[in-house]
Write a protein that holds these residues in place. Structure first.
Motif, short mmCIF file in Angstrom:
data_model
loop_
_atom_site.label_atom_id
_atom_site.label_comp_id
_atom_site.label_asym_id
_atom_site.label_seq_id
_atom_site.Cartn_x
_atom_site.Cartn_y
_atom_site.Cartn_z
N ALA A 239 0.79 -1.33 0.04
CA ALA A 239 -0.03 -0.11 -0.18
C ALA A 239 0.89 1.35 0.01
N VAL A 240 2.10 1.24 0.71
CA VAL A 240 3.00 2.32 0.77
C VAL A 240 3.37 2.51 -0.51
N GLY A 241 3.71 1.25 -1.12
CA GLY A 241 4.39 1.59 -2.49
C GLY A 241 3.46 2.10 -3.60
N ALA A 242 1.87 2.01 -3.73
CA ALA A 242 1.17 2.34 -4.42
C ALA A 242 0.91 3.73 -3.97
N ILE A 243 0.88 4.16 -3.01
CA ILE A 243 0.87 5.84 -2.65
C ILE A 243 2.00 6.44 -3.16
N LEU A 244 3.10 6.08 -2.97
CA LEU A 244 4.44 6.66 -3.38
C LEU A 244 4.47 6.71 -4.78
N LEU A 245 4.05 5.74 -5.32
CA LEU A 245 4.13 5.56 -6.92
C LEU A 245 3.26 6.71 -7.38
N GLY A 246 2.00 6.68 -7.01
CA GLY A 246 1.11 7.80 -7.43
C GLY A 246 1.51 9.36 -7.28
N LEU A 247 2.03 9.26 -6.00
CA LEU A 247 2.79 10.66 -5.83
C LEU A 247 3.89 10.99 -6.76
N ILE A 248 4.65 10.07 -6.88
CA ILE A 248 5.94 10.42 -7.96
C ILE A 248 5.24 10.43 -9.25
N ILE A 249 4.36 9.87 -9.78
CA ILE A 249 3.85 10.15 -11.16
C ILE A 249 3.20 11.48 -11.17
N LEU A 250 2.47 11.69 -10.09
CA LEU A 250 1.67 13.34 -10.25
C LEU A 250 2.69 14.34 -10.06
N VAL A 251 3.59 14.05 -9.17
CA VAL A 251 4.74 15.46 -9.34
C VAL A 251 5.40 15.45 -10.32
N LEU A 252 5.61 14.54 -11.01
CA LEU A 252 6.35 14.37 -12.54
C LEU A 252 5.55 15.20 -13.26
N ILE A 253 4.35 14.82 -13.31
CA ILE A 253 3.37 15.48 -14.45
C ILE A 253 3.08 16.98 -14.17
N ILE A 254 2.96 17.28 -12.92
CA ILE A 254 2.73 18.38 -12.38
C ILE A 254 4.09 19.56 -12.77
N GLU A 255 5.18 18.89 -12.58
CA GLU A 255 6.55 19.50 -12.89
C GLU A 255 6.56 19.71 -14.30
N PHE A 256 6.52 18.72 -15.19
CA PHE A 256 6.47 19.01 -16.54
C PHE A 256 5.74 20.35 -17.06
N VAL A 257 4.43 20.03 -16.72
CA VAL A 257 3.40 21.12 -17.21
C VAL A 257 3.70 22.49 -16.53
N SER A 258 4.19 22.63 -15.24
CA SER A 258 4.23 23.85 -14.69
C SER A 258 5.49 24.54 -15.28
N THR A 259 6.44 23.64 -15.61
CA THR A 259 7.77 24.27 -16.38
C THR A 259 7.50 24.88 -17.73
N ARG A 260 6.63 23.92 -18.55
CA ARG A 260 6.38 24.57 -19.76
C ARG A 260 5.37 25.82 -19.80
N ILE A 261 4.78 26.07 -18.78
CA ILE A 261 3.73 27.29 -18.78
C ILE A 261 4.54 28.36 -18.21
N ARG A 262 5.60 28.08 -17.20
CA ARG A 262 6.15 29.17 -16.59
C ARG A 262 7.32 29.69 -17.69
N ALA A 263 7.85 28.70 -18.68
CA ALA A 263 8.95 29.10 -19.77
C ALA A 263 8.09 30.01 -20.81
N TYR A 264 6.81 29.65 -21.26
CA TYR A 264 6.00 30.28 -22.29
C TYR A 264 5.67 31.56 -21.76
N LEU A 265 5.42 31.79 -20.29
CA LEU A 265 4.96 32.97 -19.99
C LEU A 265 5.97 34.05 -19.61
N VAL A 266 7.14 33.58 -19.48
CA VAL A 266 8.38 34.48 -19.09
C VAL A 266 9.04 34.77 -20.57
#
Length: 269
Positions: A239-266
């Motif tokens: 269960a710990v692995g499932a939760i951590l795996l979900g967090l890792i995937i979520l953070v990677l997706i948010i990091e990629f999207v937010s970086t692209r948006i900030r680069a476009y705005l700046v």
């Protein structure tokens, strides 16, 4: 030419003493700080680390793909909502505070008082806010939203104010010469220049709040942190692995999207 350059370099003050002193002080502080670190490499600690890694590699798929309120997907959505609402509320409150903290917009006494208040807000860690609001509202997502809002106000107001202070003063003087009021100067002459920078900063704060919301769940402020703590305390490593795996995937997706948006705005890329 080389002789003149050599004479110039010889006349420059030697900074070797300062550099040596800084190096010695830094090394002494490192040694002093390392004295409080206790490394425990016992079999129990290594075993837990192995179990966590094994849990990530073999997660509980039933928990990972469960669409109910106890599933990882729902808990991740709750964590995102806490971070998003806290960021929006903090951003809305930070904009007027940032202008009030900028001495090139308002009188210096007003800016000094507001800056002092913001400094006090920023000194309190998010985990302390979480514990305070849990006592007031009880455990749950609402305490997490309030915590994210207050921590966002401290950072965003400071960064917004720094951006406002870097504005070209000639623009403000031109608007003042036209007889515009303070609000009109902000509305028509300043905000259009700040929108891209403000949005970029807000996106960066949302990225931070997403991680903080996970930690706040450990103290009962909603999100995926609480189930993670319960799973670890009960030694349910899959269960710990499932939760951590979900967090890792979520953070990677948010990091990629937010970086692209900030680069476009700046930079417009």
């Amino acid at each position: 030419m080389n002789t003149k350059l050599h004479d110039t370099l010889k006349r420059e003050p030697s900074r070797r003493g300062y550099i040596a002193m800084i190096c010695i002080i830094t090394f002494a502080m490192l040694l002093w700080s390392a004295g409080v670190i206790e490394i425990n490499t016992g079999a129990n600690g290594l075993g837990i680390a192995k179990n966590i890694i094994k849990g990530i590699l073999t997660p509980d798929t039933e928990l990972l793909f469960n669409f109910g309120k106890t599933g990882v997907l729902y808990l991740l959505l709750e964590t995102i909502c806490i971070a998003f609402l806290g960021t929006i509320i903090g951003s809305v409150l930070s904009i007027p505070l940032a202008f009030l903290a900028s001495n090139n917009i308002v009188p210096k006494p007003v800016a000094s008082v507001v800056s002092l208040v913001i400094m006090v807000i920023r000194t309190i860690p998010s985990i302390v806010y979480g514990l305070m609001f849990i006592r007031v509202t009880g455990p749950g997502p609402f305490a997490g939203v309030l915590t994210m809002s207050f921590t966002s106000i401290g950072m965003l107001t400071k960064l917004f104010s720094d951006t406002i202070l870097d504005l070209d003063k000639n623009i403000l003087e031109s608007l003042e010469a036209l007889g515009l009021t303070t609000w009109q100067k902000i509305r028509y002459g300043i905000l259009p220049q700040l929108v891209a920078s403000f949005i970029s900063t807000v996106i960066y704060r949302f990225d931070m709040n997403l991680r903080d919301a996970t930690v706040l769940g450990l103290v009962g402020a909603g999100g995926i942190g609480s189930p993670l703590m319960f799973a670890m305390n009960s030694y349910r490593w899959n269960a710990v692995g499932a939760i951590l795996l979900g967090l890792i995937i979520l953070v990677l997706i948010i990091e990629f999207v937010s970086t692209r948006i900030r680069a476009y705005l700046v930079r417009g890329e």
